[in-house]
Design a protein around this motif. Structure first.
Motif, PDB file in Angstrom:
ATOM      1  N   ASN A 188     -13.827  -2.062   8.185  1.00 24.43           N
ATOM      2  CA  ASN A 188     -12.378  -1.854   8.285  1.00 24.43           C
ATOM      3  C   ASN A 188     -11.636  -3.132   7.882  1.00 24.43           C
ATOM      4  O   ASN A 188     -12.238  -4.193   7.707  1.00 24.43           O
ATOM      5  CB  ASN A 188     -11.985  -1.444   9.698  1.00 24.43           C
ATOM      6  CG  ASN A 188     -12.449  -0.047  10.046  1.00 24.43           C
ATOM      7  OD1 ASN A 188     -13.085   0.622   9.245  1.00 24.43           O
ATOM      8  ND2 ASN A 188     -12.145   0.395  11.252  1.00 24.43           N
TER       9      ASN A 188
ATOM     10  N   LEU B  30     -12.893   0.317   4.176  1.00 22.54           N
ATOM     11  CA  LEU B  30     -12.605  -0.365   2.905  1.00 22.54           C
ATOM     12  C   LEU B  30     -13.887  -0.866   2.251  1.00 22.54           C
ATOM     13  O   LEU B  30     -14.039  -0.829   1.034  1.00 22.54           O
ATOM     14  CB  LEU B  30     -11.643  -1.535   3.156  1.00 22.54           C
ATOM     15  CG  LEU B  30     -11.318  -2.412   1.944  1.00 22.54           C
ATOM     16  CD1 LEU B  30     -10.613  -1.605   0.865  1.00 22.54           C
ATOM     17  CD2 LEU B  30     -10.476  -3.602   2.352  1.00 22.54           C
TER      18      LEU B  30
ATOM     19  N   CYS C 112      -6.232   9.784   3.324  1.00 22.31           N
ATOM     20  CA  CYS C 112      -7.045   8.769   2.663  1.00 22.31           C
ATOM     21  C   CYS C 112      -6.337   8.239   1.422  1.00 22.31           C
ATOM     22  O   CYS C 112      -5.466   8.901   0.848  1.00 22.31           O
ATOM     23  CB  CYS C 112      -8.411   9.336   2.269  1.00 22.31           C
ATOM     24  SG  CYS C 112      -9.487   9.720   3.668  1.00 22.31           S
TER      25      CYS C 112
ATOM     26  N   VAL D 294      -6.379   5.520   6.305  1.00 28.22           N
ATOM     27  CA  VAL D 294      -5.274   4.798   6.937  1.00 28.22           C
ATOM     28  C   VAL D 294      -5.356   5.082   8.430  1.00 28.22           C
ATOM     29  O   VAL D 294      -5.199   6.226   8.866  1.00 28.22           O
ATOM     30  CB  VAL D 294      -3.915   5.249   6.376  1.00 28.22           C
ATOM     31  CG1 VAL D 294      -2.776   4.537   7.101  1.00 28.22           C
ATOM     32  CG2 VAL D 294      -3.841   4.976   4.876  1.00 28.22           C
TER      33      VAL D 294
ATOM     34  N   LEU E 186      -6.795  -0.317   7.819  1.00 27.17           N
ATOM     35  CA  LEU E 186      -7.572   0.515   6.905  1.00 27.17           C
ATOM     36  C   LEU E 186      -8.974   0.750   7.450  1.00 27.17           C
ATOM     37  O   LEU E 186      -9.596  -0.154   8.014  1.00 27.17           O
ATOM     38  CB  LEU E 186      -7.674  -0.159   5.533  1.00 27.17           C
ATOM     39  CG  LEU E 186      -6.342  -0.455   4.830  1.00 27.17           C
ATOM     40  CD1 LEU E 186      -6.565  -1.384   3.651  1.00 27.17           C
ATOM     41  CD2 LEU E 186      -5.674   0.844   4.380  1.00 27.17           C
TER      42      LEU E 186
ATOM     43  N   LEU F 249      -5.549  -0.835  -4.307  1.00 25.45           N
ATOM     44  CA  LEU F 249      -4.956  -0.399  -3.040  1.00 25.45           C
ATOM     45  C   LEU F 249      -3.579  -1.002  -2.798  1.00 25.45           C
ATOM     46  O   LEU F 249      -2.676  -0.327  -2.310  1.00 25.45           O
ATOM     47  CB  LEU F 249      -5.873  -0.762  -1.876  1.00 25.45           C
ATOM     48  CG  LEU F 249      -6.994   0.203  -1.528  1.00 25.45           C
ATOM     49  CD1 LEU F 249      -7.852  -0.386  -0.421  1.00 25.45           C
ATOM     50  CD2 LEU F 249      -6.440   1.559  -1.107  1.00 25.45           C
TER      51      LEU F 249
ATOM     52  N   VAL G  21     -10.397   5.352   1.140  1.00 25.18           N
ATOM     53  CA  VAL G  21     -10.143   4.481   2.282  1.00 25.18           C
ATOM     54  C   VAL G  21      -9.173   5.170   3.229  1.00 25.18           C
ATOM     55  O   VAL G  21      -8.143   5.700   2.801  1.00 25.18           O
ATOM     56  CB  VAL G  21      -9.556   3.129   1.819  1.00 25.18           C
ATOM     57  CG1 VAL G  21      -9.236   2.232   3.005  1.00 25.18           C
ATOM     58  CG2 VAL G  21     -10.535   2.426   0.874  1.00 25.18           C
TER      59      VAL G  21
ATOM     60  N   ILE H 288       0.856  -1.177   0.000  1.00 20.29           N
ATOM     61  CA  ILE H 288       0.000   0.000   0.000  1.00 20.29           C
ATOM     62  C   ILE H 288       0.896   1.232   0.000  1.00 20.29           C
ATOM     63  O   ILE H 288       1.737   1.396   0.881  1.00 20.29           O
ATOM     64  CB  ILE H 288      -0.928  -0.004   1.228  1.00 20.29           C
ATOM     65  CG1 ILE H 288      -1.880  -1.206   1.151  1.00 20.29           C
ATOM     66  CG2 ILE H 288      -1.722   1.292   1.315  1.00 20.29           C
ATOM     67  CD1 ILE H 288      -2.764  -1.362   2.375  1.00 20.29           C
TER      68      ILE H 288
END
Length: 298
Positions: A258, A119, A94, A104, A116, A180, A102, A86
Motif C-alpha cells: 500500500n 500499488l 480501482c 483507492v 492506495l 497514477l 490500484v 490522482i
C-alpha cells in the motif's frame, strides 16, 4: 477584526466575514493573509477558511457557492500551476496504473491525501528490500542552511537512493507512479528506501523546502520546489510505524504494497501536510519514498 490580544475562536461572525470577503472577490489566500496579519495563528486561520467556505457551499447545495472562490488557493491565483494529482472517480473502486490495478482506500481534501491499496506487489516489495539492504547508511536530511545534507536527530532510520531509472524494477515502478499521479517521470527524485528498526522514527516535518532558508535557492536549482510525496510500504512492522498527520489526526497504517500520496500547492504550513513516521514498537519497517518536483530533477 482588530489587532491586539485575540481569543482564537471560530465564531459565526468570523465565518460570515470570511464568506463575505470571498464573495466580494478577495482570493482565499488574501483573506488568509489578512487574518494572519491581525494575529490569527496560520494553521487555525486556514482551518477556519476551509471550514467556513465548505459549509457555505453545502448550505447553498450547488457544490461551489456563487461568487465564492475555491477554499484551497493554488500557487498562483492568476494562472494556477498544475500539481501531481490522482484522478478519482466515485464510480470506480480501482485506478488504472498501466500494468496494475490500484485500489483507492481513503481520501482527504485538506491536506490532499489519497491512501492506495496494492500499488506494489509482494514480489516488488521484497526485491526493493533485497536490493536496498546492502546499500543502507544512516539517513540524511536536506540542510536548508547550505543546500547540502546533514544527520538529523529527528530522523533515526537507515536509507539509500535508487537513481531514477537505474533498473527495470525501478523503471517499472516509476512509470506506474507517473501514470497514477499524472506527472512526468523525469520530474521525480530518485526513489529512497528507508529501514526503521525498533525505536526508530521520523518526527513530524514538512517535505517542501522552506523559502526563508538560505540554502533553498541552491536546492531548487535541481528541479524546483517539491509538490508531492508518495510513501510506499514494503513490509508490515509487528507494531507501530504508521505515517501520521498531526494537524488532522490522521494515521496511515503500514501495510505491504500500500501507499499514501499527498500534495502541497505551496511551501506553507497552510497545506496542513505536517507528517511523520511514528516509532516502530516491534519488528522493523521498510518504506520507499518518491518526491515529485516542479520540473525535471537533475
Amino acid at each position: 477584526m482588530t489587532g491586539g490580544t485575540m481569543v482564537q475562536t471560530i465564531t459565526p461572525e468570523l465565518r460570515r466575514w470570511i464568506v463575505e470577503q470571498t464573495a466580494a472577490g478577495f482570493s482565499p489566500e488574501s483573506v488568509l493573509d489578512a487574518m494572519v496579519k491581525v494575529g490569527w495563528r496560520q494553521e487555525l486561520a486556514a482551518a477556519a477558511l476551509e471550514d467556513s467556505l465548505r459549509e457555505h457551499r453545502r448550505q447553498r447545495g450547488d457544490g461551489r457557492g456563487a461568487g465564492v472562490a475555491p477554499a484551497v488557493p493554488a500557487r498562483s491565483q492568476a494562472a494556477a500551476a498544475p500539481l501531481p494529482e490522482i484522478s478519482l472517480s466515485p464510480s470506480l473502486p480501482c485506478l488504472d496504473a498501466g500494468d496494475r490495478q490500484v485500489r483507492v482506500l481513503a481520501t482527504l481534501s485538506l491536506p490532499r491525501v489519497v491512501v492506495l491499496g496494492g500499488l506494489l506487489s509482494d514480489e516488488e516489495c521484497e526485491a526493493l528490500i533485497d536490493l536496498a539492504r546492502p546499500r543502507l547508511a544512516r539517513s540524511l536530511t536536506v540542510q536548508t542552511q547550505t543546500g547540502g545534507e546533514e544527520l538529523n536527530p529527528d530522523r533515526t532510520s537507515n536509507g539509500m537512493f535508487f537513481t531514477r531509472g537505474e533498473s527495470e524494477l525501478v523503471r517499472r515502478i516509476e512509470a506506474r507512479i507517473a501514470r497514477l499521479v499524472n506527472w512526468p517521470v523525469e520530474n521525480g527524485e530518485g526513489m529512497q528506501v528507508l529501514n526503521y528498526p525498533v525505536g526508530a522514527e521520523y518526527k513530524p516535518h514538512y517535505d517542501y523546502f522552506d523559502p526563508a532558508e538560505p540554502g533553498t535557492p541552491t536546492i531548487l536549482q535541481r528541479g524546483g520546489q517539491r509538490l508531492a510525496t508518495l510513501v510506499m510500504y514494503l513490509n508490515e512492522p509487528a507494531e507501530g510505524g504508521g505515517t501520521i498527520f498531526p494537524d488532522v489526526g490522521l494515521e496511515v497504517a503500514p501495510q505491504r504494497g500500500n501507499a499514501v500520496f499527498f500534495s502541497y500547492d505551496k511551501p506553507s504550513p497552510t497545506t496542513r501536510t505536517l507528517h511523520g513516521g511514528a516509532p516502530v514498537a516491534q519488528g522493523e519497517k521498510w518504506v520507499a519514498t518518491k518526491w515529485l518536483r516542479e520540473r525535471e530533477f537533475i
